[in-house]
Motif scaffolding. Structure first.
Motif, PDB file in Angstrom:
ATOM      1  N   TYR A  45       0.761  -1.306   0.239  1.00 37.84           N
ATOM      2  CA  TYR A  45      -0.026   0.044  -0.006  1.00 37.84           C
ATOM      3  C   TYR A  45       0.922   1.350   0.145  1.00 37.84           C
ATOM      4  CZ  TYR A  45      -3.762   3.232   1.298  1.00 37.84           C
ATOM      5  OH  TYR A  45      -4.589   4.302   1.347  1.00 37.84           O
ATOM      6  N   TYR A  48       1.983   2.114  -3.517  1.00 36.98           N
ATOM      7  CA  TYR A  48       0.762   2.286  -4.135  1.00 36.98           C
ATOM      8  C   TYR A  48       0.449   3.853  -4.006  1.00 36.98           C
ATOM      9  CZ  TYR A  48      -3.829   2.668  -5.913  1.00 36.98           C
ATOM     10  OH  TYR A  48      -5.104   3.081  -6.630  1.00 36.98           O
ATOM     11  N   ASN A  76      -3.710  -5.450   2.409  1.00 37.44           N
ATOM     12  CA  ASN A  76      -4.809  -5.506   1.271  1.00 37.44           C
ATOM     13  C   ASN A  76      -6.048  -4.934   1.760  1.00 37.44           C
ATOM     14  OD1 ASN A  76      -3.338  -6.931  -0.726  1.00 37.44           O
ATOM     15  ND2 ASN A  76      -3.579  -8.755   0.569  1.00 37.44           N
ATOM     16  N   PHE A  79      -7.190  -1.225   0.737  1.00 41.27           N
ATOM     17  CA  PHE A  79      -8.012  -1.091  -0.482  1.00 41.27           C
ATOM     18  C   PHE A  79      -9.315  -1.378  -0.445  1.00 41.27           C
ATOM     19  CE2 PHE A  79      -3.536  -2.276  -1.711  1.00 41.27           C
ATOM     20  CZ  PHE A  79      -3.260  -1.149  -2.459  1.00 41.27           C
ATOM     21  N   SER A  80      -9.917  -1.661   0.583  1.00 41.63           N
ATOM     22  CA  SER A  80     -11.291  -2.306   0.551  1.00 41.63           C
ATOM     23  C   SER A  80     -12.436  -0.972   0.199  1.00 41.63           C
ATOM     24  CB  SER A  80     -11.541  -2.668   1.840  1.00 41.63           C
ATOM     25  OG  SER A  80     -11.341  -1.653   2.937  1.00 41.63           O
ATOM     26  N   LEU A  82     -11.925   0.767  -2.494  1.00 43.47           N
ATOM     27  CA  LEU A  82     -11.970   0.701  -4.019  1.00 43.47           C
ATOM     28  C   LEU A  82     -12.915  -0.291  -4.565  1.00 43.47           C
ATOM     29  CD1 LEU A  82      -8.245   1.303  -4.490  1.00 43.47           C
ATOM     30  CD2 LEU A  82      -9.912   3.090  -4.575  1.00 43.47           C
ATOM     31  N   PRO A  84     -14.036  -3.470  -6.534  1.00 44.46           N
ATOM     32  CA  PRO A  84     -12.996  -4.526  -6.896  1.00 44.46           C
ATOM     33  C   PRO A  84     -12.184  -4.511  -8.109  1.00 44.46           C
ATOM     34  CG  PRO A  84     -15.101  -5.349  -6.086  1.00 44.46           C
ATOM     35  CD  PRO A  84     -15.308  -3.959  -6.107  1.00 44.46           C
ATOM     36  N   ARG A  87      -9.091  -2.338  -7.696  1.00 51.20           N
ATOM     37  CA  ARG A  87      -7.998  -2.581  -6.794  1.00 51.20           C
ATOM     38  C   ARG A  87      -6.747  -2.999  -7.257  1.00 51.20           C
ATOM     39  NH1 ARG A  87     -12.053  -5.726  -2.551  1.00 51.20           N
ATOM     40  NH2 ARG A  87     -13.416  -3.822  -2.170  1.00 51.20           N
TER      41      ARG A  87
END
Length: 363
Positions: A45, A48, A76, A79-80, A82, A84, A87
């Protein structure tokens, strides 16, 4: 003259950065004990946010150029929010694929000084010492087709594909057989062949390999649900367990509670052997990013330190240093020093535990 070894450290997210920061005196001891080049890069992350991808090209290039990669954690859940479809891909899964690490080794053993911390009775966990060998590049996590779709009637459908090829099964089974030969010569292959076609293929391939190449290894088979029960009933019956990707993920996390904390357990993900017999590897603790305790000096660094020991043994060509590092961990635990997950009183956090191990190494 021995060639300089190369270690890449990827702290990642969650508790990873603070554990890796605490490991600096341990890494310094290593560099004083061997010719080791250590580099650090970003992933997950944090990568990212900075680069728009979880595994930047420069990080991947460094990983491919390294003998061993020590990985911290990947968050991970960040990114929840965003959709699917938006992601990004997992840095960890991409690293596994690009490095070609197909065999994941997760050792489980109980330190005598931690018997009281296990949720299982002492008489049950006594003598537990086994390794779960998990196939890492096949199965549900990589099979296609996969995805979520909306049907014409408005219902949504999720699809994952459980796919295995015989050569994928054979290569990880061979690693497990060889490992069993170096231990107590017992291998338990775990599948769900009574329900799944892949499980039936798994059992057939492992059985054939055992008969043709490893008749000296005692091979048994067990369905995954029974294996989960046996892990908490009598874990000492196991020596080496080999199984597919999803089952290995679940069973090894279940087994992590035998020594009392998931923060204690390391793992090694290995590639094929090179001409010298060594394997390039990706090494990581199995505890994950633990964002709820990140930045609080609470995370147990032992899983990461023991992962580093596995790197020394399997990829960096210094098994004697691996044993010394494992011994230092045991000696510190025997003094009664504990992080909070092991019942500590709060005086020994991530930094203090790592420093105590480094001090023992220097001594």
């Amino acid at each position: 003259m021995l060639q300089k070894k190369r270690l890449l450290m990827l702290p990642g997210d969650g508790v990873g950065p603070e554990i890796f920061s605490a490991l600096k005196p341990v890494v310094a001891w290593l560099q004083s004990s061997m010719d080791l080049d250590v580099k650090e890069a970003v992933s997950g992350y944090n990568a990212y946010l900075a680069h728009g991808v979880t595994l930047p090209r420069d990080t991947l290039s460094l990983a491919l150029d390294s003998d061993a990669v020590l990985f911290g954690a990947e968050d991970n859940e960040a990114f929840s929010t965003l959709h699917p479809a938006e992601r990004p891909s997992s840095a960890l899964l991409e690293l596994r694929q690009k490095l070609g690490v197909f065999a994941n080794l997760r050792p489980v053993r109980i330190n005598p000084s931690l018997v009281s911390r296990s949720p299982l009775k002492p008489e049950i966990i006594s003598g537990a010492d086994f390794i779960v060998v998990r196939e890492l590049l096949g199965g549900l996590y990589f099979g296609t087709p996969r995805g979520i779709e909306t049907l014409p009637d408005g219902k949504r459908r999720g699809v994952d594909s459980l796919v295995y090829f015989s050569d994928e099964i054979e290569r990880v089974a061979r690693v497990a057989f060889e490992l069993a030969r170096s231990r107590r010569n017992k291998l338990c292959s775990v599948d769900k062949g009574n329900v799944l076609a892949t499980g039936a293929l798994w059992r057939d391939v492992v059985s054939s390999l055992g008969r043709s190449e490893y008749p000296d290894v005692e091979l048994s088979h067990m369905y995954v649900d029974n294996c989960a029960m046996q892990l908490v009933r009598r874990p000492s019956q196991f020596d080496v367990i080999v199984t597919e990707n999803t089952f290995g993920d679940i069973l090894s996390d279940c087994a992590a509670m035998i020594p009392g904390s998931i923060g204690m357990l390391p793992s090694a993900s290995l590639s094929q052997q090179d001409e010298s017999g060594r394997r390039r590897g990706l090494y990581e603790p199995i505890h994950g990013s633990a964002p709820d305790i990140a930045g609080k000096n609470l995370a147990n660094p032992i899983g990461t330190i023991l992962s580093l020991a596995m790197a020394l043994e399997h990829s960096l060509g210094t098994p004697e240093l691996a044993k010394r590092l494992e011994q230092a961990v045991e000696e510190v635990l025997e003094t009664g020093k504990r992080t909070s997950d092991l019942g500590g009183d709060g005086t020994s956090g991530t930094r203090e535990m790592a420093q105590a191990i480094a001090d023992r190494l220097q001594a």
